[in-house]
Design a protein around this motif. Structure first.
Motif, short mmCIF file in Angstrom:
data_model
loop_
_atom_site.label_atom_id
_atom_site.label_comp_id
_atom_site.label_asym_id
_atom_site.label_seq_id
_atom_site.Cartn_x
_atom_site.Cartn_y
_atom_site.Cartn_z
N ASP A 1 0.86 -1.18 0.00
CA ASP A 1 0.00 0.00 0.00
C ASP A 1 0.90 1.23 0.00
O ASP A 1 1.32 1.72 1.05
N THR A 2 1.20 1.72 -1.19
CA THR A 2 2.18 2.78 -1.37
C THR A 2 1.68 4.11 -0.79
O THR A 2 0.53 4.49 -0.99
N VAL A 3 2.56 4.81 -0.08
CA VAL A 3 2.24 6.12 0.47
C VAL A 3 2.86 7.19 -0.42
O VAL A 3 4.09 7.29 -0.53
N LEU A 4 2.02 7.95 -1.09
CA LEU A 4 2.47 9.09 -1.88
C LEU A 4 1.83 10.35 -1.30
O LEU A 4 0.88 10.27 -0.52
N PHE A 5 2.34 11.51 -1.71
CA PHE A 5 1.87 12.77 -1.16
C PHE A 5 1.23 13.63 -2.25
O PHE A 5 1.54 13.48 -3.43
N SER A 6 0.36 14.53 -1.84
CA SER A 6 -0.28 15.44 -2.78
C SER A 6 0.73 16.50 -3.17
O SER A 6 0.74 17.62 -2.64
#
Length: 263
Positions: free
Chosen positions: A104-109
């Motif tokens: 579950d990849t964590v990316l940012f806005s």
């Protein structure tokens, strides 16, 4: 507002070294007193090698990673990186040397570029492009509306799950960690994307000390060592083919999950 306890960041820096080995020595851990989750766990991950943690859900694989990252501290035993006891290493210094790629990849806005630079703020565009090439997402980034300047919305909701995972692998390349932790599951992606993700994972692990939380056993056949866990203990370990030949716990897991899958 929710109040959170800040982690203690005190401790020495992780010493620089050309090689990086990880050793768990008789580690014991419980989330609740009297209910051990990890029991007498001893394992050495040699420098530059890939070790896979295998076992049913709840066997303790993720907990081992959490202990290495010092999200929790062990009850007894010792975890060393080379000669250093990580209990004496500051959490910031420790985690700066470890990269994690999760299912579950964590990316940012933020832009693609800023997401890739999360673990290395000083990375150049040349380094980003090299990381994208190595992680098989160069074409994908080029096809985005603004390339590296494309803004990812809602933690990356405007790109596919497979694309998010490839960006996470590229981010690990940019960070260039001494230790890499991979949750290698590739569920809910098409076969072509799965192959690209697996190829990228193999590339980022090359010559790097790596721990893989293994879900799909056929994907870890090239691990230097596979460790089978059950109720927080190591019950079996060895190379993929050797473990299959023993017809023990690993063989049972393999046949239960992948009966009919070519070995």
């Amino acid at each position: 507002m929710l109040e959170e306890n800040n982690e203690d960041q005190a401790g020495e820096a992780l010493k620089p070294a050309e090689e990086t080995a990880v050793a768990f020595e008789h580690v014991q851990f419980s989330y609740e007193p009297g209910k051990p989750v990890i029991q007498d766990f001893s394992l050495t991950v040699p420098s530059g090698k890939k070790v896979a943690l295998v076992g049913a859900t709840g066997c303790g694989k993720t907990t081992i990673v959490n202990l290495l990252m010092r999200f929790y501290d062990i009850d007894s035993g010792r975890i060393r990186i080379n000669s250093q006891d990580i209990q004496k290493v500051g959490r910031g210094s420790l985690r700066h040397n470890i990269a994690i790629v999760l299912q579950d990849t964590v990316l940012f806005s933020n832009t693609v570029e800023e997401n890739l630079k999360y673990g290395n703020a000083d990375a150049t565009r040349e380094q980003l492009e090299k990381a994208a090439e190595m992680s098989r997402c160069e074409e994908m980034i080029r096809n985005l509306p603004e390339g590296y300047d494309t803004v990812l919305t809602g933690s990356g909701e405007n790109i596919s799950q497979g694309q998010r995972q490839l960006l996470a692998i590229a981010r690990a390349f940019v960070a260039d960690p001494r230790i890499l932790i991979l949750d290698e599951a590739t569920s809910n992606v098409d076969t072509r994307t799965e192959k690209a993700i697996q190829d990228a994972m193999q590339m980022v692990m090359r010559d790097r000390t790596s721990i893989v939380i293994a879900h799909r056993l056929p994907t870890i056949r090239d691990s230097d060592l596979s460790v089978v866990m059950d109720r927080g203990r190591i019950v079996e370990s060895g190379a993929h083919d050797d473990l299959l030949a023993r017809k023990g716990k690993y063989y049972e897991l393999y046949m239960r999950q992948y009966a009919g899958y070519a070995t």
